[in-house]
Design a protein around this motif. Structure first.
Motif, PDB file in Angstrom:
ATOM      1  N   VAL A 105      42.853  52.525  46.578  1.00 59.93           N
ATOM      2  CA  VAL A 105      41.956  52.986  47.636  1.00 59.93           C
ATOM      3  C   VAL A 105      40.933  51.890  47.964  1.00 59.93           C
ATOM      4  CG1 VAL A 105      40.244  54.726  48.299  1.00 59.93           C
ATOM      5  CG2 VAL A 105      42.293  55.410  47.053  1.00 59.93           C
ATOM      6  N   SER A 106      40.460  51.183  46.936  1.00 57.42           N
ATOM      7  CA  SER A 106      39.493  50.095  47.187  1.00 57.42           C
ATOM      8  C   SER A 106      40.083  49.041  48.105  1.00 57.42           C
ATOM      9  CB  SER A 106      39.102  49.406  45.883  1.00 57.42           C
ATOM     10  OG  SER A 106      38.652  50.326  44.957  1.00 57.42           O
ATOM     11  N   THR A 107      41.343  48.691  47.863  1.00 57.04           N
ATOM     12  CA  THR A 107      41.987  47.674  48.695  1.00 57.04           C
ATOM     13  C   THR A 107      42.145  48.175  50.124  1.00 57.04           C
ATOM     14  OG1 THR A 107      43.164  46.784  46.793  1.00 57.04           O
ATOM     15  CG2 THR A 107      44.078  46.287  48.954  1.00 57.04           C
ATOM     16  N   TRP A 108      42.496  49.439  50.238  1.00 56.19           N
ATOM     17  CA  TRP A 108      42.648  50.042  51.565  1.00 56.19           C
ATOM     18  C   TRP A 108      41.308  50.010  52.319  1.00 56.19           C
ATOM     19  CZ3 TRP A 108      42.009  55.659  53.041  1.00 56.19           C
ATOM     20  CH2 TRP A 108      42.568  55.936  54.285  1.00 56.19           C
ATOM     21  N   VAL A 109      40.256  50.401  51.626  1.00 54.99           N
ATOM     22  CA  VAL A 109      38.927  50.379  52.243  1.00 54.99           C
ATOM     23  C   VAL A 109      38.565  48.946  52.641  1.00 54.99           C
ATOM     24  CG1 VAL A 109      36.458  50.735  51.836  1.00 54.99           C
ATOM     25  CG2 VAL A 109      38.102  52.432  51.031  1.00 54.99           C
ATOM     26  N   LEU A 155      43.658  43.194  37.302  1.00 54.67           N
ATOM     27  CA  LEU A 155      43.063  42.278  38.265  1.00 54.67           C
ATOM     28  C   LEU A 155      41.543  42.311  38.174  1.00 54.67           C
ATOM     29  CD1 LEU A 155      43.420  40.354  40.668  1.00 54.67           C
ATOM     30  CD2 LEU A 155      43.472  42.346  42.169  1.00 54.67           C
ATOM     31  N   ALA A 156      40.984  43.522  38.063  1.00 58.84           N
ATOM     32  CA  ALA A 156      39.532  43.644  37.972  1.00 58.84           C
ATOM     33  C   ALA A 156      39.025  42.921  36.729  1.00 58.84           C
ATOM     34  CB  ALA A 156      39.137  45.118  37.926  1.00 58.84           C
TER      35      ALA A 156
ATOM     36  N   TYR B   3      43.679  34.558  55.863  1.00 59.05           N
ATOM     37  CA  TYR B   3      44.110  35.660  56.728  1.00 59.05           C
ATOM     38  C   TYR B   3      43.772  36.986  56.055  1.00 59.05           C
ATOM     39  CZ  TYR B   3      47.168  38.848  59.257  1.00 59.05           C
ATOM     40  OH  TYR B   3      47.660  39.913  59.973  1.00 59.05           O
ATOM     41  N   ALA B   4      44.001  37.073  54.746  1.00 61.14           N
ATOM     42  CA  ALA B   4      43.676  38.304  54.009  1.00 61.14           C
ATOM     43  C   ALA B   4      42.178  38.560  54.045  1.00 61.14           C
ATOM     44  CB  ALA B   4      44.159  38.216  52.561  1.00 61.14           C
ATOM     45  N   GLU B  34      44.872  40.833  49.355  1.00 60.86           N
ATOM     46  CA  GLU B  34      44.060  41.988  49.762  1.00 60.86           C
ATOM     47  C   GLU B  34      43.609  42.775  48.538  1.00 60.86           C
ATOM     48  OE1 GLU B  34      46.628  43.833  52.644  1.00 60.86           O
ATOM     49  OE2 GLU B  34      45.675  42.741  54.293  1.00 60.86           O
ATOM     50  N   ALA B  35      44.465  42.801  47.505  1.00 61.86           N
ATOM     51  CA  ALA B  35      44.076  43.489  46.277  1.00 61.86           C
ATOM     52  C   ALA B  35      42.871  42.806  45.634  1.00 61.86           C
ATOM     53  CB  ALA B  35      45.249  43.544  45.300  1.00 61.86           C
TER      54      ALA B  35
END
Lengths: 210, 205
Positions: A105-109, A155-156, B3-4, B34-35
């Motif tokens: 959701v964070s990436t989407w936001v 990743l975090a 781009y990301a 993006e992640a």
């Protein structure tokens, strides 16, 4: 805090609503990156039930972050406030487009806020890649969602473990709306150094993701 | 990565979006960049909103029409030459391009973008060479149809050549069908020959 409840595949709306209620009752303060499950359930509650309480919970967590992101990108307080509300409203209207197997959701936001930023601050269009044609299964694969969750957590941690200087540059590149050349100008570091530090940082992240 | 992060010029973004539409590997890389953005949002500082922000947002939501995503443009068909991000700029597929001749059978169509950079479609007849040129900035050239070759290698549909100040090249369209490319630059090219240099301001390269 971290949530250990896992949502079963194809959770029925009632169950989701109940779950959201439990999550929200258990914590009104702050969520961490490990709470993606809770956020995913909230997005689902918005999609299925137009659940305003779930939206309010998402808003409390993400809106102040989106606002900070926009202000770091050069928006003044008023514009950032306005755009944040639009970004959050977009979460509501696009809740059905969110695919938990492809992004947290964070990436989407982040992607919604980034696109709004490009619209508002740079007044240009952002060409988007063609959408992938969906496979035979309409429901997101639960296994994909699980591995995505583990990867997001890794990743975090990897970002938190980066040396201070590399983390600062990665943040500047994402939030400062600066090209590498502009970062060089702002920091006084040679462009080559910036590029190699960013490359090194991304390399480390990739390595950490193994 | 730029781009990301959303910090790329519109012209370069268009090349990136067009390429990603055709390249799964780069789409995966985009999603991982993006992640990183998402993870940074997680741990970034917060700036509180005004007290009435949530109510204002609900008001925005209530004011929005139901089902706003209905007119999602029809998917580009399998046999179209241009992926959808490019079609949006052209207003259709290859047959909708408004070409202008720039000599030697080469045609171009400049696409409208914001910012200092320029992005154009080029159509080069098979076997024809483009004038020898260098670069003052970055040039991204993506092949959509046919192929071209230069000092750097062989580029076919979907491939992108990244050229900077260090590269001086003479792209030659491979014999056969016309080579159609999407090229984005952030600074005028530097031609070696006198004739193209004189023609430069007129054709806008």
């Amino acid at each position: 805090m971290s949530m250990d409840i896992v949502i079963e595949d194809g959770a029925v709306p009632e169950r989701t609503a109940e779950y959201v209620a439990t999550v929200m009752a258990s914590s009104s303060e702050s969520y961490g990156p490990k709470d993606n499950d809770a956020f995913v359930a909230m997005v689902a509650a918005i999609r299925d039930n137009k659940d305003r309480r779930a939206f309010a919970a998402l808003f409390r967590h993400f809106a102040p972050r989106v606002k900070a992101f926009l202000m770091k990108s050069g928006a003044n307080e008023g514009l950032a406030e306005e755009c944040t509300q639009e970004v959050m409203a977009t979460l509501w209207t696009k809740a059905h487009m969110f695919d938990p197997s492809r992004a947290s959701v964070s990436t989407w936001v982040f992607t919604i806020a980034r696109n709004r930023k490009i619209d508002a601050l740079r007044r240009m269009k952002r060409p988007e890649p063609e959408d992938l044609p969906w496979g035979p299964e309409a429901e997101p694969d639960q296994a994909d969602a699980m591995s995505l969750k583990q990867e997001s957590e890794k990743l975090a941690e990897a970002i938190a473990d980066l040396p201070e200087k590399q983390r600062e540059l990665i943040q500047a590149a994402y939030f400062g709306d600066l090209s590498h050349a502009q970062i060089a100008e702002a920091t006084g570091l040679p462009l080559g150094t910036i590029k190699s530090r960013i490359r090194l940082a991304l390399e480390r992240l990739r390595h950490a993701m193994g | 990565m730029s781009y990301a992060a959303g910090t790329l010029d519109e012209g370069f973004s268009l090349v990136a979006a067009t390429h990603i539409s055709m390249c799964d590997e780069c789409r995966a890389r985009l999603e991982s960049f993006e992640a990183v953005g998402g993870a940074l949002v997680d741990e970034c500082e917060v700036i509180e909103l005004s007290g009435h922000a949530l109510d204002a947002t609900f008001a925005l939501i209530d004011a929005m029409p139901e089902a706003p995503d209905a007119p999602w443009v029809e998917k580009t068909s399998k046999d179209s030459v241009f992926p959808s991000p490019l079609q949006e700029y052209v207003g259709g597929d290859l047959d909708k391009v408004k070409w202008r001749s720039i000599g030697s059978g080469v045609m171009q169509a400049v696409l409208k973008t914001e910012g200092p950079g320029k992005v154009r479609l080029l159509s080069i007849p098979g076997g024809t060479a483009m004038p020898d040129h260098g670069h003052r900035g970055l040039e991204l050239t993506m092949v959509l149809k046919g192929a071209f070759e230069d000092e750097d290698g062989y580029f076919a549909r979907g491939d992108v050549e990244v050229a900077n100040e260090d590269l001086h090249h003479t792209p030659v369209a491979v014999a056969g069908e016309d080579c159609i490319c999407l090229a984005a630059t952030d600074a005028p090219l530097r031609f070696k020959g006198l004739v193209p240099r004189i023609a430069q301001p007129f054709i806008g390269i």
